[in-house]
Motif scaffolding. Structure first.
Motif, PDB file in Angstrom:
ATOM      1  N   UNK A  73     -13.589  -5.322  -1.193  1.00  0.00           N
ATOM      2  CA  UNK A  73     -13.248  -6.654  -0.698  1.00  0.00           C
ATOM      3  C   UNK A  73     -13.021  -7.643  -1.835  1.00  0.00           C
ATOM      4  N   UNK A  74     -13.642  -7.415  -2.980  1.00  0.00           N
ATOM      5  CA  UNK A  74     -13.453  -8.288  -4.139  1.00  0.00           C
ATOM      6  C   UNK A  74     -12.266  -7.878  -4.996  1.00  0.00           C
ATOM      7  N   UNK A  75     -11.642  -6.767  -4.672  1.00  0.00           N
ATOM      8  CA  UNK A  75     -10.522  -6.270  -5.460  1.00  0.00           C
ATOM      9  C   UNK A  75      -9.191  -6.780  -4.951  1.00  0.00           C
ATOM     10  N   UNK A  76      -8.150  -6.167  -5.471  1.00  0.00           N
ATOM     11  CA  UNK A  76      -6.786  -6.502  -5.063  1.00  0.00           C
ATOM     12  C   UNK A  76      -6.146  -5.248  -4.499  1.00  0.00           C
ATOM     13  N   UNK A  77      -5.588  -5.356  -3.305  1.00  0.00           N
ATOM     14  CA  UNK A  77      -5.002  -4.211  -2.619  1.00  0.00           C
ATOM     15  C   UNK A  77      -3.679  -4.628  -1.989  1.00  0.00           C
ATOM     16  N   UNK A  78      -2.630  -3.842  -2.230  1.00  0.00           N
ATOM     17  CA  UNK A  78      -1.327  -4.120  -1.637  1.00  0.00           C
ATOM     18  C   UNK A  78      -0.753  -2.836  -1.063  1.00  0.00           C
ATOM     19  N   UNK A  79      -0.617  -2.791   0.252  1.00  0.00           N
ATOM     20  CA  UNK A  79       0.019  -1.663   0.924  1.00  0.00           C
ATOM     21  C   UNK A  79       1.487  -2.014   1.149  1.00  0.00           C
ATOM     22  N   UNK A  80       2.348  -1.004   1.104  1.00  0.00           N
ATOM     23  CA  UNK A  80       3.761  -1.190   1.397  1.00  0.00           C
ATOM     24  C   UNK A  80       4.308   0.081   2.030  1.00  0.00           C
ATOM     25  N   UNK A  81       5.589   0.063   2.343  1.00  0.00           N
ATOM     26  CA  UNK A  81       6.267   1.225   2.908  1.00  0.00           C
ATOM     27  C   UNK A  81       5.535   1.731   4.156  1.00  0.00           C
ATOM     28  N   UNK A  82       5.305   0.814   5.109  1.00  0.00           N
ATOM     29  CA  UNK A  82       4.616   1.144   6.365  1.00  0.00           C
ATOM     30  C   UNK A  82       3.232   1.739   6.100  1.00  0.00           C
ATOM     31  N   UNK A  83       2.519   1.173   5.143  1.00  0.00           N
ATOM     32  CA  UNK A  83       1.156   1.576   4.762  1.00  0.00           C
ATOM     33  C   UNK A  83       1.081   2.990   4.195  1.00  0.00           C
ATOM     34  N   UNK A  84       2.173   3.464   3.635  1.00  0.00           N
ATOM     35  CA  UNK A  84       2.194   4.797   3.029  1.00  0.00           C
ATOM     36  C   UNK A  84       2.057   4.739   1.506  1.00  0.00           C
ATOM     37  N   UNK A  85       2.170   3.556   0.916  1.00  0.00           N
ATOM     38  CA  UNK A  85       2.045   3.378  -0.530  1.00  0.00           C
ATOM     39  C   UNK A  85       1.041   2.263  -0.784  1.00  0.00           C
ATOM     40  N   UNK A  86       0.220   2.442  -1.809  1.00  0.00           N
ATOM     41  CA  UNK A  86      -0.771   1.426  -2.142  1.00  0.00           C
ATOM     42  C   UNK A  86      -0.821   1.208  -3.646  1.00  0.00           C
ATOM     43  N   UNK A  87      -0.978  -0.054  -4.031  1.00  0.00           N
ATOM     44  CA  UNK A  87      -1.284  -0.460  -5.404  1.00  0.00           C
ATOM     45  C   UNK A  87      -2.592  -1.227  -5.322  1.00  0.00           C
ATOM     46  N   UNK A  88      -3.532  -0.885  -6.180  1.00  0.00           N
ATOM     47  CA  UNK A  88      -4.840  -1.519  -6.077  1.00  0.00           C
ATOM     48  C   UNK A  88      -5.503  -1.643  -7.446  1.00  0.00           C
ATOM     49  N   UNK A  89      -6.315  -2.672  -7.586  1.00  0.00           N
ATOM     50  CA  UNK A  89      -7.162  -2.861  -8.760  1.00  0.00           C
ATOM     51  C   UNK A  89      -8.538  -3.263  -8.264  1.00  0.00           C
ATOM     52  N   UNK A  90      -9.551  -2.504  -8.666  1.00  0.00           N
ATOM     53  CA  UNK A  90     -10.923  -2.849  -8.298  1.00  0.00           C
ATOM     54  C   UNK A  90     -11.838  -2.617  -9.485  1.00  0.00           C
ATOM     55  N   UNK A  91     -12.982  -3.250  -9.452  1.00  0.00           N
ATOM     56  CA  UNK A  91     -13.982  -3.118 -10.501  1.00  0.00           C
ATOM     57  C   UNK A  91     -14.737  -1.801 -10.325  1.00  0.00           C
ATOM     58  N   UNK A  92     -15.032  -1.149 -11.450  1.00  0.00           N
ATOM     59  CA  UNK A  92     -15.848   0.063 -11.424  1.00  0.00           C
ATOM     60  C   UNK A  92     -17.025  -0.112 -12.367  1.00  0.00           C
TER      61      UNK A  92
END
Length: 137
Positions: A73-92
């Protein structure tokens, strides 16, 4: 009854304006993306497993801990292409240090195929380092 109407009508108007501003600002899409990433545990679990199998990651921050739901929830998430592709950045969080994971993945059937997994680390000496786990053209 008139007293109640004096309060209800302004409240309804304010709520309608707030709903319109929220839906037209694009924040609804952000909420939908975060909700979907929150529900799809395999997306991050498999990426972390791949990162933990890389010796460079183990040398730098040791084993990356499982990601909790608040991290998503604190990260960045972007779905595209009818939710078949994702770009995300989260803390580890590793046993020896912290970083961020950048990933790009595409859903094939019921599983994720990773096109990019990078671990970005900023150590105590203000140096930045990126470890490429997967980086397909």
């Amino acid at each position: 009854m008139r007293r109640i109407l004096k309060w209800i009508i302004p409240i309804i108007v304010v709520l309608a304006v707030a709903f319109y501003l929220f839906s037209s600002s694009g924040m609804g899409k952000v909420g939908t993306n975060l909700t979907q990433a929150y529900a799809d545990q395999e997306l991050y679990k498999n990426a972390i497993e791949k990162a933990n199998s890389d010796q460079r990651v183990l040398d730098e921050i040791r084993e990356i801990q499982p990601i909790d739901k608040m991290t998503i929830l604190n990260g960045e998430v972007n779905f595209s292409d009818h939710n078949q592709t994702v770009n995300s950045t989260i803390k580890v969080t590793g046993l020896k240090g912290n970083g961020k994971v950048d990933l790009t993945a595409e859903r094939e059937n019921e599983s994720w195929h990773y096109e990019k997994i990078n671990i970005r680390i900023k150590d105590s000496e203000k140096k930045k380092k990126t470890i490429e786990i997967i980086n397909l053209p």
